[in-house]
Design a protein around this motif. Sequence first.
Motif, mmCIF file in Angstrom:
data_model
loop_
_atom_site.group_PDB
_atom_site.id
_atom_site.type_symbol
_atom_site.label_atom_id
_atom_site.label_comp_id
_atom_site.label_asym_id
_atom_site.label_seq_id
_atom_site.Cartn_x
_atom_site.Cartn_y
_atom_site.Cartn_z
ATOM 1 N N LYS A 226 -22.082 -35.730 -2.971
ATOM 2 C CA LYS A 226 -23.195 -36.671 -2.968
ATOM 3 C C LYS A 226 -23.176 -37.484 -1.668
ATOM 4 O O LYS A 226 -22.096 -37.822 -1.166
ATOM 5 N N ARG A 227 -24.368 -37.773 -1.158
ATOM 6 C CA ARG A 227 -24.444 -38.569 0.071
ATOM 7 C C ARG A 227 -23.986 -40.003 -0.170
ATOM 8 O O ARG A 227 -24.302 -40.579 -1.222
ATOM 9 N N GLU A 229 -24.361 -43.839 0.154
ATOM 10 C CA GLU A 229 -25.563 -44.671 0.310
ATOM 11 C C GLU A 229 -25.227 -45.924 1.105
ATOM 12 O O GLU A 229 -24.196 -46.562 0.866
ATOM 13 N N HIS A 231 -26.974 -49.604 3.088
ATOM 14 C CA HIS A 231 -28.117 -50.515 3.193
ATOM 15 C C HIS A 231 -28.060 -51.231 4.531
ATOM 16 O O HIS A 231 -27.154 -52.030 4.771
ATOM 17 N N THR A 284 -36.267 -45.217 3.177
ATOM 18 C CA THR A 284 -34.971 -44.523 3.203
ATOM 19 C C THR A 284 -35.032 -43.416 4.245
ATOM 20 O O THR A 284 -36.108 -42.883 4.564
ATOM 21 N N HIS A 285 -33.860 -43.088 4.766
ATOM 22 C CA HIS A 285 -33.766 -42.034 5.775
ATOM 23 C C HIS A 285 -32.537 -41.199 5.439
ATOM 24 O O HIS A 285 -31.452 -41.739 5.236
ATOM 25 N N LEU A 286 -32.716 -39.886 5.357
ATOM 26 C CA LEU A 286 -31.600 -39.024 4.967
ATOM 27 C C LEU A 286 -30.901 -38.429 6.174
ATOM 28 O O LEU A 286 -31.538 -37.878 7.073
ATOM 29 N N THR A 288 -27.226 -35.938 6.995
ATOM 30 C CA THR A 288 -26.541 -34.886 6.244
ATOM 31 C C THR A 288 -25.618 -35.457 5.168
ATOM 32 O O THR A 288 -25.615 -34.983 4.032
ATOM 33 N N HIS A 289 -24.843 -36.478 5.527
ATOM 34 C CA HIS A 289 -23.870 -36.998 4.562
ATOM 35 C C HIS A 289 -24.173 -38.419 4.097
ATOM 36 O O HIS A 289 -23.364 -39.011 3.398
ATOM 37 N N GLN A 290 -25.268 -38.977 4.554
ATOM 38 C CA GLN A 290 -25.553 -40.374 4.193
ATOM 39 C C GLN A 290 -27.022 -40.543 3.830
ATOM 40 O O GLN A 290 -27.896 -39.881 4.392
ATOM 41 N N LYS A 291 -27.241 -41.455 2.872
ATOM 42 C CA LYS A 291 -28.614 -41.845 2.559
ATOM 43 C C LYS A 291 -28.749 -43.286 3.032
ATOM 44 O O LYS A 291 -28.063 -44.182 2.521
ATOM 45 N N HIS A 293 -30.713 -46.652 3.321
ATOM 46 C CA HIS A 293 -31.817 -47.507 2.883
ATOM 47 C C HIS A 293 -31.969 -48.526 3.999
ATOM 48 O O HIS A 293 -31.011 -49.236 4.308
#
Length: 337
Positions: A226-227, A229, A231, A284-286, A288-291, A293
């Motif tokens: 899972k990425r 997350e 902020h 939000t911006h994706l 490869t390994h991070q989401k 916010h």
Amino acid sequence: MNARVFSQNIENWYLTNKRDLPWRQNPQPYRVWLAEIVFQQTQIAQGLTYYQRLLNAFPTLQSLANAEQDEVLKLWEGLGYYSRARNLHRAAQILNEAGHFPISAAEWLKLPGVGPYTAAAIASVCYGECIACVDGNVMRVIARTHFISDDIRKSSVVKQIQSLVNELVTHADDPGNFNQGLMELGATICKPKSPQCNRCPLQNQCTFYHSDALPGSVPFKSKPQKRKERHLHFFYASQSKDVFLHKRKEDDIWGGLYVLPLMESTDKEWPDNNRGYKLIKKNTHLLTHQKIHYYIWDVVSWSDSPVALDNFSRFIKEDQLPALPRPLKQFLEEQFV
Ligand code: SF4
């Protein structure tokens, strides 16, 4: 499976079916190296404009070595994985200082940003070194031809495939053509979801093709982790059409790029949001390994800013913006319309 026949089928197919790509017309080390770095993690269609743009700006190793890092990053803007651009620039300086390109994969491997795959690709294509290149495309082709159905993310499976290709390349007449052929076959024929087996030179030798396995079932790839997350709160201050920006350190995402000054919070919302700042964008911006916010706050003046500023922060004119992460570039373009 006859290894000699397998390798020859790949080489013959490659010679008549290879795509006409710019570095293939003139496979000098500088051009091949530049291509290998640009196309790490990048599809050919997406990276071609970047490759050409970099080559036009820096036609020689010396011109790349003498450029400013900001200049290289600006040309790389939008391609992502910015450590590639920083390492490319650093490696150019090392090579320029040395005065020559390495001729073996072992020597290429010593340069920043050059891993085993890249080193093998350059050494086999430019110098004919008999060494195997294994990328995602090659993994898929070999997993299918040899019917390797175990999880392709396992290191034992990667080793198994590497060892098979190490053996196959020794049967090639030209290791560079063999390596490029195997990668090209994976990219254009043995595609992940819909392999075009009726056009494949390996059809007779492919165990997957002669099996009852469902298309897309081999190779098996477990779900990625899972990425993480995060902020990020950016603070926007502008003066006429100048905007206050900060150059990021290289030990985190977007290293070396410029961003609006920022703070990171662990919570969904920035806890200190009643200082009178106005939230003007949230999205939000994706990666490869991070989401990511991200929140953009409008601040009135820097005396009011919660962010400690340093020598890497300054006002920059709208028409001289350096390389920015995609979400901020988009945001500033919206502001400056
Ligand atoms: S025969 Fe089909 S599955 Fe086998 S290598 Fe060729 S394209 Fe891939």
